[in-house]
Design an enzyme around this catalytic site. Structure first.
Site, short mmCIF file in Angstrom:
data_model
loop_
_atom_site.label_atom_id
_atom_site.label_comp_id
_atom_site.label_asym_id
_atom_site.label_seq_id
_atom_site.Cartn_x
_atom_site.Cartn_y
_atom_site.Cartn_z
N LYS A 176 -24.00 -0.16 6.00
CA LYS A 176 -25.28 0.04 5.33
C LYS A 176 -25.15 -0.27 3.84
O LYS A 176 -26.00 -0.97 3.27
CB LYS A 176 -25.77 1.48 5.55
CG LYS A 176 -26.21 1.72 6.99
CD LYS A 176 -26.46 3.19 7.31
CE LYS A 176 -26.71 3.34 8.82
NZ LYS A 176 -26.81 4.74 9.25
N GLN A 185 -26.35 10.81 6.95
CA GLN A 185 -25.72 10.28 8.17
C GLN A 185 -25.45 11.41 9.18
O GLN A 185 -24.86 12.44 8.82
CB GLN A 185 -24.42 9.56 7.81
CG GLN A 185 -23.71 8.92 8.98
CD GLN A 185 -24.48 7.72 9.56
OE1 GLN A 185 -24.96 6.87 8.83
NE2 GLN A 185 -24.57 7.67 10.89
N ASP A 244 -34.94 6.59 7.36
CA ASP A 244 -34.41 6.58 8.73
C ASP A 244 -35.53 6.88 9.72
O ASP A 244 -35.37 6.70 10.93
CB ASP A 244 -33.31 7.66 8.88
CG ASP A 244 -31.92 7.05 9.05
OD1 ASP A 244 -31.85 5.86 9.43
OD2 ASP A 244 -30.94 7.77 8.82
#
Ligand code: NAD
Length: 294
Positions: free
Chosen positions: A54, A98, A121
């Protein structure tokens, strides 16, 4: 039967190039580029590798980024405090925490604390609800990446029977909603199957498009797939492989070797859905940046 590979790696490079062009235009106006922050708690090897991808992708498209790391013994209060700071920081367009988080941290509490306007997200219930109602929102990154893959390969979904295996909040359930919406890359008849489904194979065999998101290596075998089906494998599973230096390798949920022989299109693992998830995150971040400016 010959199949076409849904090469997420190649497509993600093309889309990243498109994003970079947009970021170059932003920079030409002497404006700051989009910024993505990421929070990583502990040192789960899979999470480390996803994060690396990422951050690297941010560089490629011209975003700035920063990675906030905490040891696995960080407290829930520590992580909540980071989230609150990122919510307030005007220089941060979007951020991700995460998953999975260590067991002593309540992931739901952390995700709920994220400002939905920075939730790139697309996991916050606000964004999930807007997605379900077809309102403006950040789509969850993996389903969004899959929609892009379907769209860019001109795969027809309207009137098709899509079977999604797995009902998680981040992949299976949102995908089932998105593909049944009255939109492009939608209008499908969707069946969501899961661990309590009876005679699952008889349902998967009806699928024009079969999507597996369960996390079980080689679960989808050739006898579960209709001839000519489109097969999308979301699973990422590490299995032992002594022929490799590392002693292991990544595989999906699908028995690629045999299923590919019956498919019209199929994703590889790795190099299929994974890179598309990262590209979807970049698109959500760009959109967060543009919304702030407008
Ligand atoms: P999850 O564990 O939250 O959900 C798995 C789902 O699969 C559950 O709903 C469960 O009911 C279902 N399931 C489990 N065993 C089953 C069985 N035998 N038959 C039918 N259904 C069954 O997982 P998740 O977060 O949705 O992830 C699924 C897989 O996708 C994992 O391998 C994960 O690593 C991978 N993943 C990949 C990406 C990517 O970018 N490629 C992104 C997210 C997740």
């Amino acid at each position: 039967m010959s199949f076409e590979l849904l090469d997420g790696k190649a497509l993600s490079l093309t889309i990243k190039e498109e994003i970079k062009e947009k970021v170059d235009q932003i920079k030409e106006k002497n404006l700051r580029p989009p910024h993505l922050s990421a929070v990583l708690v502990g040192n789960n090897p899979a999470s480390e590798s996803y994060m690396k991808n990422k951050v690297k992708s941010c560089d490629v498209v011209g975003f700035t980024s920063d990675l906030i790391r905490r040891d696995s013994d960080a407290t829930e209060a520590d992580i909540l405090s980071i989230v609150h700071d990122l919510n307030k920081d005007d220089g941060v367009d979007g951020f991700i925490v995460q998953l999975p988080l260590p067991d002593h941290i309540d992931s739901e509490k952390i995700l709920l604390a994220i400002d939905p306007s920075k939730d790139v997200d697309g996991f916050h219930p606000h964004n999930f609800g807007c997605m379900a109602q077809g309102l403006d929102c950040y789509l969850p990154a993996t389903p969004y990446g899959i929609l892009l893959m379907i769209e860019r390969h001109n795969i027809e979904t309207s009137g098709k029977h899509v079977v999604v295996i797995g009902r998680s909040n981040i992949v299976g359930t949102p995908l089932s909603i998105l593909l049944s919406r009255k939109t492009d890359v939608g209008n499908a008849t969707v069946t969501l199957v899961h661990s309590r489904t009876k005679d699952l194979s008889s349902i998967t065999r009806q699928a024009d498009i079969l999507i597996s998101a369960i996390g079980k290596p080689f679960y989808v075998t050739a006898d579960m797939v209709k001839d000519n089906a489109v097969v999308i494998d979301v699973g990422i599973n590490r299995i032992d492989d002594l022929s490799r230096k590392s002693g292991s390798r990544l595989v999906g949920d699908v028995d690629f070797e045999k299923v590919s022989l019956k498919s019209s299109y199929i994703t590889p693992v790795p190099g299929g859905v994974g890179p598309m998830t990262v590209v979807a995150l970049m698109l959500n971040t760009l959109s967060a940046y543009n919304k702030k400016l407008s």
